[in-house]
Write an enzyme that holds these catalytic residues in place. Structure first.
Site, PDB file in Angstrom:
ATOM      1  N   TYR A   1      47.329  45.013  36.278  1.00 27.45           N
ATOM      2  CA  TYR A   1      47.121  45.302  34.851  1.00 27.45           C
ATOM      3  C   TYR A   1      46.106  46.440  34.701  1.00 27.45           C
ATOM      4  O   TYR A   1      46.360  47.433  34.005  1.00 27.45           O
ATOM      5  CB  TYR A   1      46.626  44.041  34.109  1.00 27.45           C
ATOM      6  CG  TYR A   1      45.775  44.380  32.915  1.00 27.45           C
ATOM      7  CD1 TYR A   1      46.322  45.027  31.811  1.00 27.45           C
ATOM      8  CD2 TYR A   1      44.397  44.111  32.910  1.00 27.45           C
ATOM      9  CE1 TYR A   1      45.524  45.386  30.722  1.00 27.45           C
ATOM     10  CE2 TYR A   1      43.598  44.465  31.835  1.00 27.45           C
ATOM     11  CZ  TYR A   1      44.169  45.103  30.745  1.00 27.45           C
ATOM     12  OH  TYR A   1      43.389  45.477  29.683  1.00 27.45           O
ATOM     13  N   HIS A   2      44.946  46.310  35.364  1.00 23.65           N
ATOM     14  CA  HIS A   2      43.927  47.340  35.223  1.00 23.65           C
ATOM     15  C   HIS A   2      44.422  48.687  35.763  1.00 23.65           C
ATOM     16  O   HIS A   2      44.072  49.745  35.250  1.00 23.65           O
ATOM     17  CB  HIS A   2      42.633  46.912  35.923  1.00 23.65           C
ATOM     18  CG  HIS A   2      41.933  45.772  35.245  1.00 23.65           C
ATOM     19  ND1 HIS A   2      42.051  44.458  35.669  1.00 23.65           N
ATOM     20  CD2 HIS A   2      41.128  45.725  34.160  1.00 23.65           C
ATOM     21  CE1 HIS A   2      41.338  43.672  34.873  1.00 23.65           C
ATOM     22  NE2 HIS A   2      40.764  44.418  33.947  1.00 23.65           N
TER      23      HIS A   2
ATOM     24  N   LYS B   1      46.284  50.656  33.317  1.00 24.47           N
ATOM     25  CA  LYS B   1      45.393  51.355  32.379  1.00 24.47           C
ATOM     26  C   LYS B   1      44.892  52.672  32.990  1.00 24.47           C
ATOM     27  O   LYS B   1      44.722  53.666  32.293  1.00 24.47           O
ATOM     28  CB  LYS B   1      44.196  50.464  32.022  1.00 24.47           C
ATOM     29  CG  LYS B   1      44.560  49.204  31.250  1.00 24.47           C
ATOM     30  CD  LYS B   1      44.959  49.537  29.826  1.00 24.47           C
ATOM     31  CE  LYS B   1      44.940  48.323  28.932  1.00 24.47           C
ATOM     32  NZ  LYS B   1      45.448  48.602  27.586  1.00 24.47           N
TER      33      LYS B   1
ATOM     34  N   THR C   1      40.246  50.028  29.562  1.00 21.12           N
ATOM     35  CA  THR C   1      39.373  48.918  29.924  1.00 21.12           C
ATOM     36  C   THR C   1      38.282  49.391  30.889  1.00 21.12           C
ATOM     37  O   THR C   1      38.528  50.297  31.712  1.00 21.12           O
ATOM     38  CB  THR C   1      40.157  47.752  30.562  1.00 21.12           C
ATOM     39  OG1 THR C   1      39.287  46.979  31.388  1.00 21.12           O
ATOM     40  CG2 THR C   1      41.300  48.230  31.424  1.00 21.12           C
TER      41      THR C   1
ATOM     42  N   SER D   1      43.224  44.897  39.619  1.00 22.73           N
ATOM     43  CA  SER D   1      44.467  44.136  39.367  1.00 22.73           C
ATOM     44  C   SER D   1      45.533  45.148  38.970  1.00 22.73           C
ATOM     45  O   SER D   1      45.209  46.296  38.617  1.00 22.73           O
ATOM     46  CB  SER D   1      44.287  43.133  38.225  1.00 22.73           C
ATOM     47  OG  SER D   1      44.345  43.789  36.961  1.00 22.73           O
TER      48      SER D   1
END
Ligand code: NAD
Length: 383
Positions: free
Chosen positions: A181-182, A185, A144, A179
């Site tokens: 989530y990021h 990644k 991302t 975050s």
């Protein structure tokens, strides 16, 4: 090509599967319904409910005569994944299978742990399944643009040359995500780079911006071929949310000052990008990083654009800033490079008024199904 799509039940995975199958590739989708489960648990179901994956594949076959093979399996189960990789002998694996919601990853310790274990566990197992069962396979991994954060310098395409005390070395561009989530990644990228460097894997890591849209040629063949279109605060991306809010008569929820700028792309361009990447493997021992978006907007610009088109359609759209639930810069420098996919042949489809009005028309057909309780932010990490 033999293509294995991990996360093939998702917003992007299902249209990708249909796209490749239509073009005559041998497609297998693999998914454990994690997204459906989290959507149920958090009251974040998509606008239109979805058939189970095997039934969607049957509908697709009835419409097109093309087959998509379905495996219901978990990427965190290495034996199950290995068996599927052995059976399908993929030349390309498209790895979408992660928990993709930033707000969900910040909701509480349980959601954070699930996101961390699922995303890192899935990527680790994909790497080992490829090493053991399909070492020449090209992994096309979805990262991302959020990995980079919003640094006060230009963002390069994956790599940066650093000069230090008269010497130069190329490194992965520094990443600082906003975050958990990021951050998973970011960790995925590092893990992949390690296995590329030491074990000779070939990987394309696509730094994708937020995707919008609910139409592709295959989805448009039949209502039962639609993808998961979310407008809630957990899974909805901003354009899809604003379009739905405009239809529902809810003021557009600009978070904070609205100067947050990101690179966006149409779901049809995601399909183009994945196909371009799949058609040009980088070669063994290469980690190719491509920034996958077509144009930049601030949240305020998006809200104004949706309002402009919505008003012309008689929707009387209002914009009402809300307290930003996220910890993020609301006004910042943002200049990411994104020439790699254009060089491979990407023909961008921009967010024109026509594209927005077609989205509004499509969502208007489902106006009654919009649940307004899902719209305002329910997860905060700015306090
Ligand atoms: N949609 C976007 O705007 C966007 C932007 C940037 C990056 N991405 C990335 O692209 C990928 C796909 O995004 P999406 O919007 O389609 O998300 P999605 O949640 O709709 O799709 C992911 C799919 O993977 C499945 N999955 C998750 N963990 C799994 C596991 N352990 N085993 C098997 N299946 C598993 C889920 O059930 C889901 O169907 C994600 O990795 C996401 O982080 C998406």
């Amino acid at each position: 090509m033999r293509i294995l799509i991990l996360g093939g039940d998702g917003y992007l995975g299902w249209p990708t599967a249909m796209h490749f199958a239509t073009r005559g590739h041998e497609v297998t989708v693999y998914d454990n319904y994690l997204r459906r489960r989290i959507a149920l648990e958090t009251d974040s179901e998509p606008l239109v409910s979805l058939l189970p994956l095997p039934e969607r594949a049957s509908r697709f076959e009835a419409e097109t005569g093309k087959r998509i093979r379905v495996v219901l399996g978990d990427c965190c189960n290495l034996e199950q994944l290995l068996q599927t990789v052995r059976e399908t002998a993929p030349e390309v694996i498209v790895h979408y299978a992660e928990q993709p919601s930033a707000p969900y990853s910040m909701a509480d310790r349980g959601a954070a742990r699930l996101t961390f274990e699922n995303n890192l566990g899935a990527t680790f197992n994909v790497i080992w399944a490829v090493l053991e069962a399909a070492p020449d396979c090209h992994i096309v991994k979805l990262g991302t643009m959020g990995e980079y954060g919003t640094p006060n310098i230009d963002i390069e395409e994956g790599w940066i040359d650093v000069q230090h005390k008269g010497r130069t070395q190329k490194f992965l561009y520094p990443r600082q995500a906003g975050s958990l989530y990021h951050t998973t990644k970011v960790l995925d990228t590092d893990l992949l780079w390690f296995y590329v460097r030491l074990y000779g894997l070939q990987v394309t890591d696509l730094m994708q911006g937020p995707v919008y849209g609910l139409s592709t040629p295959e989805m448009d063949l039949h209502p039962e071929l639609a993808t998961a279109f979310n407008y809630d605060d957990i899974f909805g991306t901003v354009v899809n949310r604003f379009i739905t809010q405009a239809v529902a008569g809810v003021p557009l929820t600009v978070y904070g000052k609205g100067g947050q700028t990101r690179g966006y792309l149409n779901i049809k361009d995601t399909l183009q990008c994945i196909e371009l990447a799949a058609n040009s493997p980088p070669g063994a021992g290469q980690l190719r990083v491509l920034n996958q978006f077509t144009e930049r907007f601030s949240v305020n610009q998006l809200a104004e654009r949706v309002k402009g088109v919505g008003d012309k359609m008689g929707l009387s759209v209002e914009i009402r800033p809300v307290d930003n639930p996220r910890k993020e810069a609301e006004d910042h420098y943002y200049n990411p490079a994104h020439s790699g996919l254009l060089d491979l042949g990407l023909q961008p489809l921009f967010l024109t008024d026509d594209v927005m009005s077609a989205m509004l028309e499509r969502v208007l057909q489902h106006r009654e199904a919009i649940d307004q309780r899902k719209i305002l932010p329910r997860v905060r990490w700015n306090s």
